[in-house]
Scaffold this motif. Structure first.
Motif, PDB file in Angstrom:
ATOM      1  N   ILE A 157       0.847  -1.206   0.000  1.00  0.00           N
ATOM      2  CA  ILE A 157       0.000   0.000   0.000  1.00  0.00           C
ATOM      3  C   ILE A 157       0.882   1.256   0.000  1.00  0.00           C
ATOM      4  O   ILE A 157       0.598   2.229  -0.715  1.00  0.00           O
ATOM      5  N   LYS A 158       1.965   1.238   0.776  1.00  0.00           N
ATOM      6  CA  LYS A 158       2.878   2.399   0.781  1.00  0.00           C
ATOM      7  C   LYS A 158       3.427   2.654  -0.617  1.00  0.00           C
ATOM      8  O   LYS A 158       3.551   3.808  -1.051  1.00  0.00           O
ATOM      9  N   SER A 159       3.777   1.585  -1.330  1.00  0.00           N
ATOM     10  CA  SER A 159       4.343   1.759  -2.674  1.00  0.00           C
ATOM     11  C   SER A 159       3.280   2.286  -3.637  1.00  0.00           C
ATOM     12  O   SER A 159       3.584   3.083  -4.523  1.00  0.00           O
ATOM     13  N   LYS A 160       2.027   1.889  -3.456  1.00  0.00           N
ATOM     14  CA  LYS A 160       0.947   2.402  -4.314  1.00  0.00           C
ATOM     15  C   LYS A 160       0.750   3.904  -4.085  1.00  0.00           C
ATOM     16  O   LYS A 160       0.517   4.657  -5.030  1.00  0.00           O
ATOM     17  N   ILE A 161       0.853   4.331  -2.828  1.00  0.00           N
ATOM     18  CA  ILE A 161       0.683   5.755  -2.520  1.00  0.00           C
ATOM     19  C   ILE A 161       1.822   6.557  -3.142  1.00  0.00           C
ATOM     20  O   ILE A 161       1.605   7.602  -3.763  1.00  0.00           O
ATOM     21  N   LYS A 162       3.047   6.056  -3.016  1.00  0.00           N
ATOM     22  CA  LYS A 162       4.206   6.742  -3.602  1.00  0.00           C
ATOM     23  C   LYS A 162       4.089   6.840  -5.117  1.00  0.00           C
ATOM     24  O   LYS A 162       4.378   7.878  -5.717  1.00  0.00           O
ATOM     25  N   TYR A 163       3.659   5.751  -5.715  1.00  0.00           N
ATOM     26  CA  TYR A 163       3.489   5.718  -7.171  1.00  0.00           C
ATOM     27  C   TYR A 163       2.467   6.758  -7.610  1.00  0.00           C
ATOM     28  O   TYR A 163       2.674   7.487  -8.579  1.00  0.00           O
ATOM     29  N   ARG A 164       1.360   6.866  -6.876  1.00  0.00           N
ATOM     30  CA  ARG A 164       0.324   7.843  -7.213  1.00  0.00           C
ATOM     31  C   ARG A 164       0.854   9.265  -7.030  1.00  0.00           C
ATOM     32  O   ARG A 164       0.562  10.141  -7.850  1.00  0.00           O
ATOM     33  N   GLN A 165       1.637   9.475  -5.974  1.00  0.00           N
ATOM     34  CA  GLN A 165       2.214  10.816  -5.759  1.00  0.00           C
ATOM     35  C   GLN A 165       3.112  11.214  -6.926  1.00  0.00           C
ATOM     36  O   GLN A 165       3.076  12.352  -7.400  1.00  0.00           O
ATOM     37  N   ARG A 166       3.934  10.256  -7.416  1.00  0.00           N
ATOM     38  CA  ARG A 166       4.825  10.558  -8.539  1.00  0.00           C
ATOM     39  C   ARG A 166       4.025  10.876  -9.789  1.00  0.00           C
ATOM     40  O   ARG A 166       4.371  11.792 -10.529  1.00  0.00           O
TER      41      ARG A 166
END
Ligand SMILES: [Zn+2]
Length: 171
Positions: A157-166
């Protein structure tokens, strides 16, 4: 989901699993998992592993990656229901369920579904009665980051949030 306090004695014991028992509400028919042991904050409650891996989510699966949803082994962990003030966490990197705070004998285990689920197959309304109940549970993708930051989240989930931020920065 937790039951209303008025209903909390209104269940029958379904089965016993060493440190936990499945109980079924006589009013809603919902099954829940209750602790038969005390756990200290940060301690492991149980290891888990995939009974099988599916590309699609169901209401019983836990998400470990994109298009990777596992059915739980041991199966009784599937009766850990959602709560907005959870006492346990499914760590999908170490495959351990662990205690987010001290858990007493007789307490219901709950975990925050969006801590592992990005977009859920079955959305529902939460009635956990916690002061900070977030209401409709659809997955982490639909929850503002200022709320998500209050929860322990899986690395996925953390990686999905980071990906969306990018992606948002590039747009
Ligand atoms: Zn809630």
């Amino acid at each position: 989901m937790s039951l209303n306090p008025a209903e909390s004695n209104d269940y029958e014991i379904v089965s016993n699993h060493h440190f936990a028992e499945i109980r079924k509400s006589n009013t809603s028919g919902q099954k829940m998992l209750f602790s038969l042991s005390a756990f200290l904050e940060g301690s492991s409650i149980s290891p888990f592993s995939p009974a099988f891996i599916s590309e699609k989510a169901s209401y019983l699966t836990v998400q470990i990656a994109n298009k990777k949803h596992i059915a739980l082994h041991p199966y009784f962990l599937q009766y850990i229901n959602h709560g907005c003030n959870p006492n346990c966490f499914f760590d999908t990197s170490t495959f351990q369920v662990f205690a987010l705070r001290n858990i007493a004998v007789g307490e219901e285990f709950t975990f925050f579904y969006p801590s592992t689920e990005w977009e859920m197959a079955n959305t529902f309304n939460c009635y956990c009665n916690q002061p900070k109940c977030i209401g409709v549970i659809k997955g982490a993708a639909y929850i503002p980051e200022e709320i998500l930051k209050n929860y322990k989240l899986s690395n996925y989930i953390k990686s999905k949030i980071k990906y969306r931020q990018r992606k948002l920065k590039r747009a």
